[in-house]
Enzyme design. Sequence first.
Site, short mmCIF file in Angstrom:
data_model
loop_
_atom_site.label_atom_id
_atom_site.label_comp_id
_atom_site.label_asym_id
_atom_site.label_seq_id
_atom_site.Cartn_x
_atom_site.Cartn_y
_atom_site.Cartn_z
CD1 TRP A 281 -1.18 2.40 2.18
CD2 TRP A 281 -2.93 1.64 1.01
NE1 TRP A 281 -2.13 3.38 2.18
CE2 TRP A 281 -3.23 2.95 1.47
CE3 TRP A 281 -3.90 0.96 0.26
CZ2 TRP A 281 -4.44 3.58 1.20
CZ3 TRP A 281 -5.11 1.59 0.00
CH2 TRP A 281 -5.36 2.89 0.47
CG ASN A 283 -1.79 6.79 2.35
OD1 ASN A 283 -1.29 5.80 2.88
ND2 ASN A 283 -2.15 7.85 3.05
CG ASP A 284 -1.53 11.19 2.35
OD1 ASP A 284 -2.33 10.59 1.62
OD2 ASP A 284 -1.88 11.78 3.40
CD GLN A 300 1.40 8.41 5.81
OE1 GLN A 300 0.46 8.24 6.56
NE2 GLN A 300 2.63 8.60 6.26
CB SER A 345 0.58 12.88 6.23
OG SER A 345 0.14 11.95 5.28
NE ARG A 411 -6.39 13.11 9.15
CZ ARG A 411 -7.65 13.16 9.58
NH1 ARG A 411 -7.89 13.24 10.87
NH2 ARG A 411 -8.65 13.11 8.72
CG ASP A 412 -2.33 15.29 7.54
OD1 ASP A 412 -1.80 14.28 8.03
OD2 ASP A 412 -3.43 15.29 6.97
CD GLU A 467 -7.46 13.67 5.36
OE1 GLU A 467 -7.04 12.81 6.15
OE2 GLU A 467 -7.90 13.41 4.22
CG ASP A 484 -12.82 18.37 0.30
OD1 ASP A 484 -12.33 17.48 -0.43
OD2 ASP A 484 -13.84 19.03 -0.01
#
Length: 738
Positions: A281, A283-284, A300, A345, A411-412, A467, A484
Amino acid sequence: MRPGHIDLYNFITPVVNMNSTNNVPAGATRMERDILCLTVSEPTRAQLRAYGKHGGTHCTLDDLTATKINDTDVFWWHRTTSLDETSREALTSIAEQIRPFLEDGGGLLLTHGALEGASILGIETYDPDVTQHARADNDGYLLRRAYTSHPLFDEIDALRPGETPVSSGVATYYESLMPHDADVLAARQADGTDKYAQKSILRWGVGDGRVLGIGHGLNFERESSVQQKLLSNAVSYLAGGETEPSPIGRPKGRQEFSALRDTVDDAKHRPAYHFTPPANWLNDPNGVVQWNGRYHLFYQYNPAGPFHDTIHWGHAVSDDLVHWQDEPIALEPDPDGPDSDGCWSGCFVDDDGIPRVMYTGGDGCDQLPCLARAEDNTLRSWRKEPTNPVIEEPPAHIDILTSIDWNAEFRDHCVWRADGDWYQLIGSGIADEGGAALLYRSPDLHEWEYCHPVLTGDWRETGPMWECPELLRFGDDTVLHVSDYSNVWYFLGPYNTESDRLEPRERGILDHGVFYAPQSFTDDDGRTITFGWLKEDRDSTAQWNAGWSGAMSLPRVLSTEAGRLQVDVPSEVTDLRRSHQSFEDVTIHPDESGHLPGVSGDTLEIRATVNAERTGEFGFVLRASPDDQERTVIRVRPQYRELVVDRSASSLDDAPADQNHSMPIRLTEDGKFELRCFLDRSVLELFTADAQCLTSRIYPTREDAVEIDLYAENRPVTVQSLDVWEMGTMRPSTSIKD
């Protein structure tokens, strides 16, 4: 491994220990000599059932002698209950004997509750976090695509080889944790439902020895053929009868990650020149930076499989922004720390030449900022601050949004320095108002004071939670972009340095498709370069079956011109170009096809300029099969100033989404439409004038779905110029040197 051979007779005829100088006594079987089944005291009925069918003689831990160890190739311990204090003490007492046995090439099989013993023996750093009676009627195994070639799964040909009634004993697995030292070979299936996070078949290496853990699914009262084959394979593998597949090994470095890429290739859908994870996996993007001339992409990453869980920071490096080489994992959760549920993140921070990252640590229902420092300039190894988290709670005097998952949506990070102080944005939301980018100030990156929101949105328009906020400066212009859950919004305007607030005069969407959570950096040439996560657009079952999930966008260059946001692709992307075909003044007639003879492929760059001032609908047909059963159509509708990616026939499979993506377009002053299209198997990135971008995902099933064409409706259309390049791969041709 210890030299020996496997003789499969009925189910298991164990290994002969060729190192042993002792002869087998008269009347003794080979099974009695070579597989030793362990108990704490007298064997239970369940152990007798298991060992009687598939093991050899049994021995209590207290009676384990050096002679018995030397005469054994494989130890097997099956337990139907969790380890009690007596069991733990007994196992601790023999750990010093078992360890040399393993390092010298011995094998160990731990099944069900005995899997808890791996940490006691010093094989695994983390204890399993779940040991309980199975809450299901039937369960089975969920194999990972990356390890289907492992000897444990010989002649087990399906990722889901079937379920059996659960046994009366406990199941043991890692769920919210990722084991620190093991390869996760398979997860669990229960009552027909995939349990991706329940990591239950594990493999460790200890010196020359091998250890397997099978935490669930064994029922010795109602055995299945899969169980018989699994145990047969396990003994053969543990005794050294099979070669270790190349992706095996932890921690993973360049060699193991390269083997994972080769194993999980997915030639129909896995992008070739967009960055994807080695497997599993993604992601960001996180912590993207050019450091000492080299580009670093952190992201991520879940090493346990292609699903969002147990998030680590993956890492890749590049010398040219387009060819990437995998590096070891940079950050991993600490079960005893403020990031026990994930290292989420964050961003890179240049602290006067000291490389740091600020990231969100997930711990239960809390999300809090954490800090880590690189141990050298390769950025491979990181040391977390012992005082983490550096902010212990969200601001108490504003009504931070809460949810079923989080005590506060908080977060972030985006961190910068100005006038001797550090500033940080954290993504959040204010209840009944909307998403917010919260501003903090610090003298030293460790002690932070809350200031106020830099900007707050309207939940009805730009979402209740923002985010991945990021503030970018372009002279007199400042851009804040936020994500969002669905869209990436940008707000452009001056930043008031006295009030520390953004005063936007314009807002828009950065990409009208699956592009999400972008992060940027300023390179050595002063360019602002951003990457975004390209979400998958097919169901979770299809992602598990593929063995990988998620891609990065191509790098994009952000800038402003005349007070408007501009998006372009950096010149380095042209280094990926290979063969080239060029067309000029191609007239597309309605009801005709075959306008681009000899053009086909699924890894292409296409640039087109079309005279669209007085035309009807026209467009591009991509990844089409010869009979048009599969095809993706880019529909350009100048009269509506709209571009649509029509995915209604993109795939014969039901797993992918098939709804359209669309974005507004603007013609040039002389009525031209300009398009730059990057097709990379399942990725479609489109760029038009006026900073309009759209990224979509498509998943054709047919090998021959590679044809390319043009079309027009109602009236002829002239394509002034069209260039098509076959593109190369993101993997470097030679290893990137340190």
